[in-house]
Design a protein around this motif. Sequence first.
Motif, PDB file in Angstrom:
ATOM      1  N   ALA A  62       0.815  -1.222   0.000  1.00 58.69           N
ATOM      2  CA  ALA A  62       0.000   0.000   0.000  1.00 58.69           C
ATOM      3  C   ALA A  62       0.846   1.268   0.000  1.00 58.69           C
ATOM      4  CB  ALA A  62      -0.933   0.009   1.209  1.00 58.69           C
TER       5      ALA A  62
ATOM      6  N   GLU B 148     -10.439  -5.209   9.106  1.00 56.63           N
ATOM      7  CA  GLU B 148     -10.853  -3.802   9.103  1.00 56.63           C
ATOM      8  C   GLU B 148      -9.794  -2.934   9.778  1.00 56.63           C
ATOM      9  OE1 GLU B 148     -13.641  -1.039   7.993  1.00 56.63           O
ATOM     10  OE2 GLU B 148     -14.645  -2.918   8.485  1.00 56.63           O
TER      11      GLU B 148
ATOM     12  N   LYS C 234      -8.219  -0.493  -1.977  1.00 59.49           N
ATOM     13  CA  LYS C 234      -9.497  -0.067  -1.398  1.00 59.49           C
ATOM     14  C   LYS C 234     -10.671  -0.760  -2.100  1.00 59.49           C
ATOM     15  CE  LYS C 234      -8.083   4.588   0.070  1.00 59.49           C
ATOM     16  NZ  LYS C 234      -8.254   6.045  -0.179  1.00 59.49           N
ATOM     17  N   THR C 235     -10.604  -0.838  -3.415  1.00 57.59           N
ATOM     18  CA  THR C 235     -11.674  -1.485  -4.175  1.00 57.59           C
ATOM     19  C   THR C 235     -11.776  -2.966  -3.817  1.00 57.59           C
ATOM     20  OG1 THR C 235     -11.415   0.054  -6.021  1.00 57.59           O
ATOM     21  CG2 THR C 235     -12.501  -2.028  -6.499  1.00 57.59           C
TER      22      THR C 235
ATOM     23  N   VAL D  11      -3.068   1.849  -4.228  1.00 57.13           N
ATOM     24  CA  VAL D  11      -3.917   2.186  -3.075  1.00 57.13           C
ATOM     25  C   VAL D  11      -5.387   2.125  -3.457  1.00 57.13           C
ATOM     26  CG1 VAL D  11      -4.541   3.985  -1.423  1.00 57.13           C
ATOM     27  CG2 VAL D  11      -2.139   3.576  -1.962  1.00 57.13           C
ATOM     28  N   GLY D  12      -5.739   2.722  -4.596  1.00 59.05           N
ATOM     29  CA  GLY D  12      -7.129   2.665  -5.048  1.00 59.05           C
ATOM     30  C   GLY D  12      -7.572   1.246  -5.332  1.00 59.05           C
TER      31      GLY D  12
ATOM     32  N   LEU E 199      -3.690   1.933   5.397  1.00 56.56           N
ATOM     33  CA  LEU E 199      -3.993   3.110   4.583  1.00 56.56           C
ATOM     34  C   LEU E 199      -3.482   4.394   5.252  1.00 56.56           C
ATOM     35  CD1 LEU E 199      -7.579   2.232   3.311  1.00 56.56           C
ATOM     36  CD2 LEU E 199      -5.429   2.109   2.051  1.00 56.56           C
TER      37      LEU E 199
ATOM     38  N   ARG F 122     -13.254  -3.288  -0.324  1.00 52.48           N
ATOM     39  CA  ARG F 122     -14.675  -2.925  -0.334  1.00 52.48           C
ATOM     40  C   ARG F 122     -15.524  -4.065  -0.903  1.00 52.48           C
ATOM     41  NH1 ARG F 122     -14.163   1.695  -2.424  1.00 52.48           N
ATOM     42  NH2 ARG F 122     -14.463   1.142  -4.612  1.00 52.48           N
TER      43      ARG F 122
ATOM     44  N   ILE G 274      -6.459  -2.858   7.608  1.00 48.35           N
ATOM     45  CA  ILE G 274      -6.510  -2.021   6.410  1.00 48.35           C
ATOM     46  C   ILE G 274      -6.553  -0.544   6.773  1.00 48.35           C
ATOM     47  CG2 ILE G 274      -7.867  -1.438   4.359  1.00 48.35           C
ATOM     48  CD1 ILE G 274      -6.244  -4.045   4.198  1.00 48.35           C
ATOM     49  N   ASN G 275      -7.285  -0.196   7.818  1.00 52.59           N
ATOM     50  CA  ASN G 275      -7.299   1.204   8.253  1.00 52.59           C
ATOM     51  C   ASN G 275      -5.900   1.673   8.639  1.00 52.59           C
ATOM     52  OD1 ASN G 275     -10.039   1.475   7.847  1.00 52.59           O
ATOM     53  ND2 ASN G 275     -10.597   1.070   9.967  1.00 52.59           N
TER      54      ASN G 275
END
Length: 408
Positions: free
Chosen positions: A108, A143, A126-127, A122-123, A150, A130, A146-147
């Motif tokens: 990341a 969760e 996230k995808t 990074v995008g 990022l 999600r 990943i938080n």
Amino acid sequence: MNNHYFKNIDNFFVAGINYKKSDASVRGQFAIGNEQYAAILAAAAAEGIGELFVLSTCNRTEIYGIAHCPHQLVRLLCAQTAGDAETFVRSAYIKQGADAVEHVYHVASGLDSQILGDYEIVGQLKTAVRFAKEGGAIGAFTERLINSVLQASKNVKNNTELSGGTVSTAFAAVQYIRAHVPGCCGKKILLVGTGKIGRNTCKNLVDYLGTTNITLINRSPEKAQELASELGLHWAPVAALESELRAADVVIVATNAQQKTILRQHLEGAGEKLIIDLSIPYNVADDAQTLPNVRMVNVDELSKLKDETFRMRQAEVPKAKAIIAEGMQEFEEWCDMRRHVPLLKDLKAKLRTLREHPECPHMREQHAKLLDVEIQRVLNETAGRIKERNERGCQYISALHQFISVPN
């Protein structure tokens, strides 16, 4: 499989292949789309694996998850891909626990990108997460991870020059054209595919080559027409692909097609061509790549470009790793405390029982509220000592003794 102790850092794995040990032809066998991703999530749930996600890009396919062994994840992934598990494992890296966690941070933050410091991942991350969350495959562990990942990635980007300069796969293609095509500004360029990579490449062509002699072709013609209108370029329908290929000096391919888009008959006897294939899997047929009038370049070759930007970025790696180490430490502390949640819950229940015990005269009903405060204080202090000394059993006994010894 859903008990608390199973969902911890020691049971977190990543199994993946990337540009370092496999070329695009191998990686293409393990690329996944949304339908395959959904099937993986469904199969994982059936096996009792409640937390996982899959990251599939042109440079990597990785499956992350909490499992009893990494081969569970490999089987889930390969059951939905064109490639088999044996082929995957030959080129794969498998990491567990803290090593797997560190790998996510590196991915990341751009440290593991094919072009160092490229944050396009990074995008994509996230995808991917999600999609897994919508499929019910993201729990508290993932969760939180990943938080944290990022946030570390953001800190690296804002506080280092790891992404300094302008280098990405899209820009590397433009660099290559500028370095290897004399008079490139006057050459006719054809761009096939106007998705995200295609759009970025197109804008870089306009910005850095200063040319509008570019024709766009896309499977959905509206997208090609829209981008052409925005940048003052030409566009053509898919039906005109062969004639546009023959007319072009430089061809950039950035499609997501599963079948080859550029065929031998499109190029044979059509004059000298530079073709840059940014697609995974490759969208230029193998026999077309070997034509004497064709010079082929793919994403793996583009990543080898070296210049001052890369050297500057390399110097920033230690700073990025220091930021990641801080993020990992906080996450690992959170994981460590999670291990003790069952003990603390059990301790709280035991303290409540002791409050009502007839042999504890100081524990009268009128003191119930004060005793609730005392219970919470003991729990907080116990959690702190466990964190500091990592002695779960001893701290449990100490807490009971501390509570029973509270004076009337």
